[in-house]
Scaffold this motif. Structure first.
Motif, PDB file in Angstrom:
ATOM      1  N   VAL A 193       0.841  -1.194   0.000  1.00 33.98           N
ATOM      2  CA  VAL A 193       0.000   0.000   0.000  1.00 33.98           C
ATOM      3  C   VAL A 193       0.879   1.248   0.000  1.00 33.98           C
ATOM      4  O   VAL A 193       1.926   1.292   0.661  1.00 33.98           O
ATOM      5  N   VAL A 194       0.440   2.271  -0.732  1.00 35.81           N
ATOM      6  CA  VAL A 194       1.172   3.535  -0.851  1.00 35.81           C
ATOM      7  C   VAL A 194       0.276   4.679  -0.399  1.00 35.81           C
ATOM      8  O   VAL A 194      -0.912   4.720  -0.733  1.00 35.81           O
ATOM      9  N   LEU A 195       0.855   5.598   0.372  1.00 31.81           N
ATOM     10  CA  LEU A 195       0.160   6.814   0.808  1.00 31.81           C
ATOM     11  C   LEU A 195       1.045   8.014   0.490  1.00 31.81           C
ATOM     12  O   LEU A 195       2.283   7.911   0.537  1.00 31.81           O
ATOM     13  N   THR A 196       0.445   9.144   0.178  1.00 28.45           N
ATOM     14  CA  THR A 196       1.226  10.342  -0.124  1.00 28.45           C
ATOM     15  C   THR A 196       0.737  11.516   0.706  1.00 28.45           C
ATOM     16  O   THR A 196      -0.425  11.573   1.124  1.00 28.45           O
ATOM     17  N   SER A 197       1.639  12.465   0.930  1.00 25.85           N
ATOM     18  CA  SER A 197       1.307  13.727   1.591  1.00 25.85           C
ATOM     19  C   SER A 197       2.252  14.779   1.039  1.00 25.85           C
ATOM     20  O   SER A 197       3.215  14.457   0.330  1.00 25.85           O
ATOM     21  N   ALA A 198       1.996  16.023   1.342  1.00 28.40           N
ATOM     22  CA  ALA A 198       2.815  17.103   0.782  1.00 28.40           C
ATOM     23  C   ALA A 198       3.004  18.211   1.803  1.00 28.40           C
ATOM     24  O   ALA A 198       2.121  18.492   2.619  1.00 28.40           O
ATOM     25  N   ALA A 314       1.381  12.829   9.430  1.00 23.78           N
ATOM     26  CA  ALA A 314       1.125  12.267  10.761  1.00 23.78           C
ATOM     27  C   ALA A 314      -0.009  11.253  10.713  1.00 23.78           C
ATOM     28  O   ALA A 314       0.093  10.144  11.256  1.00 23.78           O
ATOM     29  N   SER A 315      -1.093  11.612  10.059  1.00 25.24           N
ATOM     30  CA  SER A 315      -2.226  10.696   9.933  1.00 25.24           C
ATOM     31  C   SER A 315      -1.832   9.446   9.157  1.00 25.24           C
ATOM     32  O   SER A 315      -2.229   8.328   9.503  1.00 25.24           O
ATOM     33  N   ASN A 316      -1.014   9.628   8.119  1.00 24.32           N
ATOM     34  CA  ASN A 316      -0.555   8.485   7.326  1.00 24.32           C
ATOM     35  C   ASN A 316       0.328   7.547   8.146  1.00 24.32           C
ATOM     36  O   ASN A 316       0.280   6.326   7.973  1.00 24.32           O
ATOM     37  N   CYS A 317       1.146   8.113   9.032  1.00 23.10           N
ATOM     38  CA  CYS A 317       1.998   7.272   9.884  1.00 23.10           C
ATOM     39  C   CYS A 317       1.152   6.403  10.814  1.00 23.10           C
ATOM     40  O   CYS A 317       1.452   5.222  11.017  1.00 23.10           O
ATOM     41  N   LEU A 318       0.120   6.990  11.384  1.00 26.96           N
ATOM     42  CA  LEU A 318      -0.757   6.211  12.253  1.00 26.96           C
ATOM     43  C   LEU A 318      -1.468   5.123  11.447  1.00 26.96           C
ATOM     44  O   LEU A 318      -1.604   3.982  11.903  1.00 26.96           O
ATOM     45  N   LEU A 319      -1.877   5.451  10.232  1.00 28.33           N
ATOM     46  CA  LEU A 319      -2.516   4.469   9.365  1.00 28.33           C
ATOM     47  C   LEU A 319      -1.529   3.356   9.002  1.00 28.33           C
ATOM     48  O   LEU A 319      -1.903   2.179   8.912  1.00 28.33           O
ATOM     49  N   ALA A 320      -0.260   3.714   8.822  1.00 23.23           N
ATOM     50  CA  ALA A 320       0.769   2.718   8.519  1.00 23.23           C
ATOM     51  C   ALA A 320       0.920   1.715   9.654  1.00 23.23           C
ATOM     52  O   ALA A 320       1.074   0.511   9.425  1.00 23.23           O
ATOM     53  N   ARG A 321       0.868   2.211  10.901  1.00 19.00           N
ATOM     54  CA  ARG A 321       0.947   1.288  12.034  1.00 19.00           C
ATOM     55  C   ARG A 321      -0.238   0.337  12.045  1.00 19.00           C
ATOM     56  O   ARG A 321      -0.093  -0.869  12.275  1.00 19.00           O
ATOM     57  N   VAL A 328      -0.116  -6.081   6.376  1.00 15.28           N
ATOM     58  CA  VAL A 328       0.342  -5.541   5.094  1.00 15.28           C
ATOM     59  C   VAL A 328       1.860  -5.679   5.030  1.00 15.28           C
ATOM     60  O   VAL A 328       2.559  -5.327   5.976  1.00 15.28           O
ATOM     61  N   ARG A 329       2.370  -6.168   3.918  1.00 13.52           N
ATOM     62  CA  ARG A 329       3.799  -6.497   3.805  1.00 13.52           C
ATOM     63  C   ARG A 329       4.675  -5.271   3.590  1.00 13.52           C
ATOM     64  O   ARG A 329       5.742  -5.132   4.199  1.00 13.52           O
ATOM     65  N   MET A 330       4.256  -4.380   2.688  1.00 10.11           N
ATOM     66  CA  MET A 330       5.060  -3.208   2.336  1.00 10.11           C
ATOM     67  C   MET A 330       4.177  -1.968   2.376  1.00 10.11           C
ATOM     68  O   MET A 330       3.118  -1.931   1.742  1.00 10.11           O
ATOM     69  N   ILE A 331       4.616  -0.964   3.128  1.00  7.58           N
ATOM     70  CA  ILE A 331       3.870   0.280   3.256  1.00  7.58           C
ATOM     71  C   ILE A 331       4.824   1.424   2.929  1.00  7.58           C
ATOM     72  O   ILE A 331       5.871   1.563   3.566  1.00  7.58           O
ATOM     73  N   GLN A 332       4.476   2.212   1.939  1.00  4.30           N
ATOM     74  CA  GLN A 332       5.305   3.359   1.561  1.00  4.30           C
ATOM     75  C   GLN A 332       4.543   4.651   1.805  1.00  4.30           C
ATOM     76  O   GLN A 332       3.396   4.797   1.376  1.00  4.30           O
ATOM     77  N   LEU A 333       5.198   5.587   2.485  1.00  7.64           N
ATOM     78  CA  LEU A 333       4.636   6.902   2.743  1.00  7.64           C
ATOM     79  C   LEU A 333       5.527   7.942   2.082  1.00  7.64           C
ATOM     80  O   LEU A 333       6.668   8.147   2.508  1.00  7.64           O
ATOM     81  N   TYR A 334       5.046   8.555   1.011  1.00  7.59           N
ATOM     82  CA  TYR A 334       5.794   9.602   0.332  1.00  7.59           C
ATOM     83  C   TYR A 334       5.384  10.966   0.890  1.00  7.59           C
ATOM     84  O   TYR A 334       4.198  11.310   0.888  1.00  7.59           O
TER      85      TYR A 334
END
Length: 474
Positions: A193-198, A314-321, A328-334
């Motif tokens: 799964v991939v998540l992005t933020s800016a 920050a929200s994406n990091c919590l979702l990653a946990r 989930v095997r691989m989690i990428q947060l850009y």
């Protein structure tokens, strides 16, 4: 002539009967498998090409905190007092003569010292920029590699090289390689799964090829979740369609795909069968995943989450946990905020504020839940920044940059060094292929043995290079 026609017709009828019978049997077999799957069986789940680990398994999943745009190593993890003393003066020609630069090629080069201070932290004595006070608080969990090098000096190709070990389009990303090699530990969510933020500035575009499955089956590609609003579009059932009706539609589509799968040898048909079922399951699993009402207030405050699902890092990091907990095997947060050709002082301060607290909180949260030991966290960008100034910023740099790792069997401390000006990695140099080889090793995979035949070659994530960096393994 008539006899020949009758004989041919008979053969066609017999062939059609056998073919239809095969489809019928195949359909029944598929229905049986799907029925098992609906009942909760994992018989259909891809379990990975590496059935027996090549090395002791220290990590079971990866969370890649990708600082897109290339954060300056000179303002994060690589303190250079000599460079600061040289600030504003001519940069020594002996360092740069004959070297590839990006936009500074041919320009008058002047040294630019770090605008921030560094402090040693914890028992490891890791030197961390004062821009990252929360990361400093988890210094004893961090393995900081100061001696990274890459081959690509432009963003898109550097991202491709960091993700796939190649700049050639159509090569699988490392997340796809992991999913192919190890399979997924969940049937309810995608394995990659991939998540992005800016941030406010320094936003460098990210292309979808960074999480492509390349020549691997498309079921191994990364799935981009929306960071804001609905994580996945069209997740709910259409208006007026109940779940039982939708279940019937899915079953019929699966049956027809099964007939087609017996007629053609095409792995994409099997991918489609698996993905239809995954999509159906995600209708219940994704809303549960993204519903953070159960998270205690103190956890939200630890991450710095103001509003869950607000699209922030920050929200994406919590979702990653939460994804890590669910297999989930691989989690990428850009986080796109680090391309500082100009305005580096304000840009770095803003970008660091975006990610510092949440990055540290993720590591602490994983540890207190017993997940850090087998979760490999990687923090870093696609390249570094020049010790020479570029107006009020820094240019792209490939001969030295830093990444930080935590958990997953890595040894806390600092590994590798650069020269006194931070221009070139000089001790324990770690090319990107070596980083990939080491990550795979921590996951129990020998990077030389996990290969896929493509265009007559045995392809692998590390190409024809790569050595395991034993010095960072605990």
């Amino acid at each position: 002539m008539s006899s020949l026609f009758l004989h041919s017709a008979s053969r066609l009828q017999r062939r059609a009967f056998l073919q239809q019978s095969a489809y019928g049997l195949g359909g029944m077999a598929l229905a049986g498998l799907l029925e098992q799957s609906y009942a909760g069986s994992s018989a259909e789940r891809w379990r990975g090409a590496v059935l027996k680990p090549h090395a002791p398994i220290k990590a079971r999943r990866v969370i890649h905190l990708c600082m897109a745009g290339g954060p300056s190593h000179l303002e994060t993890f690589d303190w250079k007092p000599v460079l600061k003393d040289l600030d504003g003066k001519a940069f020594p020609d002996s360092f740069t003569k004959g070297q590839q630069l990006a936009q500074l090629q041919g320009a008058e080069l002047k040294a630019r010292g770090a605008f921030c201070n560094f402090t040693k932290h914890g028992q490891t004595g890791n030197e961390i920029s004062d821009l990252f006070p929360h990361m400093a608080g988890v210094a004893d969990e961090l393995c900081i590699i100061r001696s990274m090098q890459t081959e690509q000096i432009n963003h898109d190709t550097a991202h491709a090289f960091m993700n796939s070990g190649s700049i050639i389009k159509g090569r699988p990303s490392m997340g796809s390689w992991l999913l192919y090699g190890l399979g997924c530990e969940t049937e309810e969510l995608p394995g990659f799964v991939v998540l992005t933020s800016a941030g406010k500035s320094g936003q460098q575009p990210i292309s979808a090829r960074q999480w492509s499955s390349g020549f691997l089956a498309s079921k191994f590609q990364g799935i981009l979740f929306n960071s804001k609003g609905d994580a996945v579009h069209y997740l709910g059932s259409p208006e007026g369609v109940c779940q039982s009706t939708q279940r019937q539609v899915v079953e019929e589509i699966q049956r027809m795909n099964g007939l087609l799968g017996e007629q053609r040898v095409d792995p994409e048909i099997q991918t489609r069968i698996a993905q239809y079922e995954m999509a159906f399951r995600m209708q219940s699993s994704v809303p549960e995943l993204t519903d953070m009402k159960s998270e205690p207030k103190e956890v939200l405050e630890m991450y710095g989450v103001k509003e869950p699902g607000d699209g922030s890092f920050a929200s994406n990091c919590l979702l990653a946990r939460r994804m890590a907990e669910r297999g989930v095997r691989m989690i990428q947060l850009y986080h796109r905020a680090w391309d500082h050709h100009g305005g580096i002082v304000d840009g770095m301060k803003s970008a660091a504020q975006d990610v510092d607290q949440a990055s540290a909180a993720l590591i602490k949260d994983l540890k207190q839940r017993g997940l850090l030991d087998d979760t490999l966290v990687l923090w870093g960008g696609e390249f570094g920044r020049t010790p020479m100034g570029q107006g009020s910023g820094r240019d792209h740099h490939i001969l030295a940059f830093s990444v930080a790792m935590a958990g997953g069997g890595v040894k806390p401390g600092t590994y590798g060094t650069t020269d006194e000006l931070g221009y070139r990695a000089v001790e324990n140099v770690v090319p990107v292929h070596d980083l990939h080889a080491t990550m795979l090793h921590l996951l129990g995979i020998d990077h030389k043995r996990m290969t896929v035949k493509f265009q007559g070659l045995d392809m692998r994530l590390t190409g024809v290079a790569g050595n395991v960096v034993k010095g960072i393994i605990a």
